[in-house]
Design an enzyme around this catalytic site. Structure first.
Site, short mmCIF file in Angstrom:
data_model
loop_
_atom_site.label_atom_id
_atom_site.label_comp_id
_atom_site.label_asym_id
_atom_site.label_seq_id
_atom_site.Cartn_x
_atom_site.Cartn_y
_atom_site.Cartn_z
N PHE A 118 0.85 -1.19 0.00
CA PHE A 118 0.00 0.00 0.00
C PHE A 118 0.88 1.24 0.00
O PHE A 118 2.02 1.20 0.49
CB PHE A 118 -0.93 0.00 1.23
N GLN A 235 -8.34 14.43 3.18
CA GLN A 235 -7.68 13.57 2.21
C GLN A 235 -8.51 13.42 0.94
O GLN A 235 -9.68 13.04 0.99
CB GLN A 235 -7.41 12.18 2.80
N HIS A 237 -8.63 11.17 -2.16
CA HIS A 237 -8.10 9.90 -2.67
C HIS A 237 -7.77 10.07 -4.15
O HIS A 237 -8.55 10.65 -4.90
CB HIS A 237 -9.13 8.79 -2.47
N LEU A 247 -15.01 5.25 -4.96
CA LEU A 247 -13.62 4.85 -4.80
C LEU A 247 -13.23 3.68 -5.70
O LEU A 247 -13.95 2.69 -5.80
CB LEU A 247 -13.39 4.45 -3.33
N GLU A 250 -7.13 1.69 -3.36
CA GLU A 250 -5.67 1.68 -3.46
C GLU A 250 -5.15 0.27 -3.66
O GLU A 250 -4.03 0.07 -4.13
CB GLU A 250 -5.06 2.31 -2.21
N ARG A 283 -1.03 9.21 -0.57
CA ARG A 283 -2.20 9.69 -1.29
C ARG A 283 -2.16 11.19 -1.57
O ARG A 283 -2.61 11.64 -2.63
CB ARG A 283 -3.46 9.34 -0.50
N HIS A 349 -12.21 12.01 0.34
CA HIS A 349 -12.26 10.63 0.81
C HIS A 349 -12.26 10.48 2.33
O HIS A 349 -13.00 9.67 2.87
CB HIS A 349 -11.06 9.88 0.24
N ARG A 390 -3.24 10.61 5.98
CA ARG A 390 -3.38 9.21 6.39
C ARG A 390 -2.81 8.27 5.34
O ARG A 390 -3.02 8.46 4.14
CB ARG A 390 -4.86 8.87 6.61
#
Length: 584
Positions: A118, A235, A237, A247, A250, A283, A349, A390
Site C-alpha cells: 500500500f 484527504q 483519494h 472509490l 488503493e 495519497r 475521501h 493518512r
C-alpha cells in the site's frame, strides 16, 4: 426517557467494535447503539483495500516500529506519536482477534493471511479480503454484537448532546434523538456517550463517501462549544471513478496498476517526490500529481481525468484480487478494466481531523482536559494517528484498534459512575420546536440546490490547492449560502414517517458547520503540510506550525487555537521520528 450505561452513536466499524468490547468485557452493562442507518449500511462497509499490521506474513523484517515510522512520516510529522505507538503495536493482535471473530481474510498458498503493498508503507502489510475488506469485517462485528446482546436503535437521528452541570462540573449526560420511522423524539440518558459517527465527505461535490457521511457527530460536538482538531486536513483519494467519484481502491495500485496520462506516460515518474514509489506514493502526493496533470492539459483527451490501467495484470488476477473494482467500473462507468483502463480523478475521501481525544478515546477540550462522560473513536475522532495525511489501510486499523480500546475504557469508566440527573422536558420541547420550524419553511430554494451550492463552494475554495484569497472568498460565500438556507428554504414534505427531506435539511446544517470550520482552519494554517497545500505558502513550516489546529464556535463564529504535537517516539529513535524532509 430511555436509559443505558453506555450510549454509542454510530454503527460502523468503530462503534460496533466498541459495543462488542463492552459486551465481551462488561456483560452486565447495558449498551445502546444508535445509528441513522442500519449498522451494516454504515460507510465502513464500503472500505475496500485492506487493514495494515506487521504480521510478517510477506516481509519477515517488518515490525511495529517500521509501521510507526511509515505512519509518522506519511503524516508529515503531525501525528501524535504516542497514539501511533498504540496503533501499530496493537495491530497484529487485533487482526488475529478479527480472524477469531470470523472475518474471512484472503489467504496465501501456505494458509497465512495475505498481505499486499500500500502507498507509503515500506513493507507489504495490508491484510485484505479481496477488495471488500470493510464489508467482511463489519458484517462479523455486527453479527457478534447481536449474538452477545446490546440494543440497536437503527434509523434514529441524534439531534443534540446533553451537556450540562453535574456533580463535578459540566458533563455529557446523554443525547436527544429523532426516530425516522415513527417521528418520536426521545431523550437517551447514559453514564457515558461514545461518538463514532464517521466523516463528512458530502461537504464536497465529488466524494467516495456515502450519502450518510455528513459530519453529524462533529457538528454535535461543535454546537456545545467544544473544539474540532486539524479540520483543514482533508484527504483526497487519488483514484475516484470519473465522473461519479466513488472509490477505486488503493488495492488496485497495490496489485500493480499504472497511472497514465493522455500522452501514454506513467507520469508519476516525472515528479521527483514520487519517482521512486511511483503509483504507491502516499495519497496526498499522488492526488496533487494527478491534479497537476489535469490542470496542465494532460488529462485524457484534455479532460478532467487520467487513466488507471490494470490490463497487464491479466483477467485471472483482476477477478481474484480486485473483483469489486471491476464491478464498479462496469456498473458506474460502463468500463471493463480487463479490456480498457478506468477513468479516475481525485475525490474527497477521508477526514484526518475530528473530535480531539486522548489515547484512551476520551474527548478533550480546548485546554486539553477530559470532558466527563464523553468519548469518540473512528473517523470522527482525532487522536491524532494520521496527522496531516493518512496512509492507506490505517483507517480500518484505527477503527478496530481504538474502537476496541474505547469500549474497554468506557466500560471501566462507567463501572463506578451513577446515572446522571436530567430533566427531559426542555430538550424535548426544544427539538420539537426546531423540527416544526424546518417543516414550516416555505421559501423558494430547495435543499438539493443549496447543498450543491455549498459543495461546489467547498470544492472550489478549499480543495486540493488553496490560498488566502480563495479561502476568504469561500468563507463569505458560505455565509451567503447559509443565509439562503435560513431565510429561503422550501420543504415540501410534511409527513411524519421517513421524511427524508427533513433528514436532508438536518444534515445540511451539519455540513454548513463542518465546512466553515474546515475553511477557517485552512485559512489559519499558513504552510503546506500533507493534504493541506497552500499555493501562497508552499513550504512546511515546523517553526510555526508543528502543532494541531483547534477550530471552535464562540458566539456563532468560528475561532481557532492550537495545541502541541506529541513527539514521544523520538526517545526510541530520534533519527527517524524527529521531523525532517519527507522523501520517498
Amino acid at each position: 426517557m430511555i436509559e443505558h450505561d453506555v450510549l454509542i452513536v454510530g454503527g460502523g466499524l468503530a462503534g460496533s467494535r466498541a459495543a462488542l468490547a463492552i459486551a465481551q468485557n462488561y456483560p452486565h452493562q447495558s449498551v445502546g447503539l444508535i445509528s441513522k442507518v442500519h449498522p451494516i449500511r454504515s460507510h465502513s462497509v464500503a472500505a475496500q483495500g485492506g487493514i495494515a499490521a506487521s504480521l510478517k506474513n510477506v516481509d519477515a523484517h517488518d515490525d511495529w516500529l517500521t509501521h510507526a515510522f511509515d505512519t509518522v512520516k506519511g503524516s508529515d510529522y503531525l501525528a501524535d506519536q504516542n497514539a501511533v505507538r498504540v496503533l501499530t503495536q496493537s495491530a497484529p493482535e487485533v487482526i488475529i482477534d478479527l480472524e477469531h471473530l470470523g472475518v474471512l481474510f484472503s489467504r496465501s498458498e501456505d494458509g497465512k493471511i495475505s498481505q499486499r503493498a500500500f502507498g507509503g508503507h515500506t513493507n507489504s502489510r495490508a491484510c485484505y479480503a479481496a477488495d471488500k475488506t470493510g464489508h467482511a469485517i463489519l458484517h462479523e462485528l455486527v453479527m457478534n454484537l447481536r449474538r452477545l446482546g446490546g440494543t440497536i436503535y437503527q434509523e434514529w437521528y441524534v439531534m443534540q448532546l446533553i451537556y450540562e452541570d453535574g456533580i463535578n462540573g459540566k458533563e455529557i449526560k446523554g443525547v436527544v434523538a429523532y426516530s425516522l420511522e415513527t417521528s418520536e423524539i426521545e431523550v437517551f440518558r447514559a453514564k457515558a456517550v461514545l461518538l463514532a459517527t464517521g466523516g463528512y465527505g458530502r461537504v464536497f461535490n465529488t466524494t467516495s463517501n456515502d450519502f450518510a457521511s455528513t459530519g453529524d457527530g462533529l457538528c454535535l460536538t461543535a454546537n456545545i462549544g467544544l473544539p474540532l482538531q486539524d479540520m483543514e486536513f482533508v484527504q483526497f483519494h487519488p483514484t475516484g471513478l470519473y465522473p461519479v467519484g466513488v472509490l477505486i481502491s488503493e488495492a488496485v495500485r497495490g496489485e500493480g496498476a499504472y497511472l497514465i496520462n493522455d500522452l501514454g506516460d506513467r507520469f508519476m515518474a516525472n515528479y521527483p517526490i514520487s519517482k521512486n514509489r511511483m503509483e504507491l506514493s502516499p495519497r496526498d502526493i499522488t492526488s496533487r500529481n494527478i491534479a497537476c496533470e489535469i490542470m496542465e492539459g494532460r488529462g485524457i483527451d484534455g479532460g478532467n481525468y487520467v487513466h488507471l490501467d490494470v490490463r497487464h495484470l491479466g483477467r485471472e488476477k483482476i477477478l481474484s484480487r480486485i473483483p469489486f473494482a471491476r464491478e464498479e467500473g462496469l456498473r458506474l462507468a460502463g468500463v471493463d478494466c480487463i479490456d480498457r483502463p478506468l477513468p479516475v480523478r481525485p475525490t474527497a475521501h477521508y477526514s484526518m481531523g475530528g473530535i480531539p481525544t486522548n489515547i484512551d478515546c476520551q474527548v478533550i477540550g480546548i485546554d486539553s482536559k477530559e470532558i466527563a462522560g464523553f468519548f469518540a473513536a473512528g473517523e470522527c475522532a482525532c487522536l491524532s494517528v494520521h496527522g496531516a495525511n493518512r496512509l492507506g489501510a490505517n483507517s480500518l486499523l484505527e477503527c478496530v484498534v481504538f474502537g476496541k480500546r474505547a469500549g474497554e475504557k468506557v466500560g471501566a469508566y462507567v463501572s463506578d459512575r451513577t446515572m446522571p440527573d436530567i430533566d427531559p422536558r426542555p430538550y424535548l420541547t426544544n427539538i420539537e420546536t426546531k423540527l416544526k420550524g424546518i417543516l414550516s419553511k416555505q421559501g423558494s430554494s430547495r435543499i438539493a440546490d443549496i447543498r450543491q451550492q455549498l459543495q461546489d463552494t467547498m470544492t472550489e475554495h478549499c480543495g486540493i490547492f488553496r490560498d488566502d484569497q480563495r479561502l476568504k472568498d469561500g468563507l463569505q460565500k458560505l455565509q451567503t449560502i447559509r443565509e439562503r438556507y435560513e431565510n429561503d428554504l422550501l420543504v415540501d414534505d410534511h409527513s411524519t414517517v421517513f421524511n427524508m427531506e427533513l433528514m436532508q435539511a438536518l444534515e445540511l446544517q451539519s455540513l454548513f458547520t463542518v465546512g466553515e470550520i474546515i475553511m477557517s482552519s485552512a485559512l489559519s494554517r499558513q504552510e503546506s503540510r500533507g493534504a493541506h497545500s497552500r499555493e501562497d505558502y508552499p513550504k512546511r513550516d515546523d517553526a510555526n506550525y508543528l502543532k494541531h489546529t483547534l477550530g471552535y464556535l464562540e458566539d456563532d463564529k468560528v475561532k481557532t487555537s492550537d495545541r502541541p504535537v506529541d513527539m514521544s517516539l523520538k526517545l526510541i529513535d530520534s533519527d527517524l521520528f524527529t521531523p525532517q524532509e519527507r522523501k520517498y
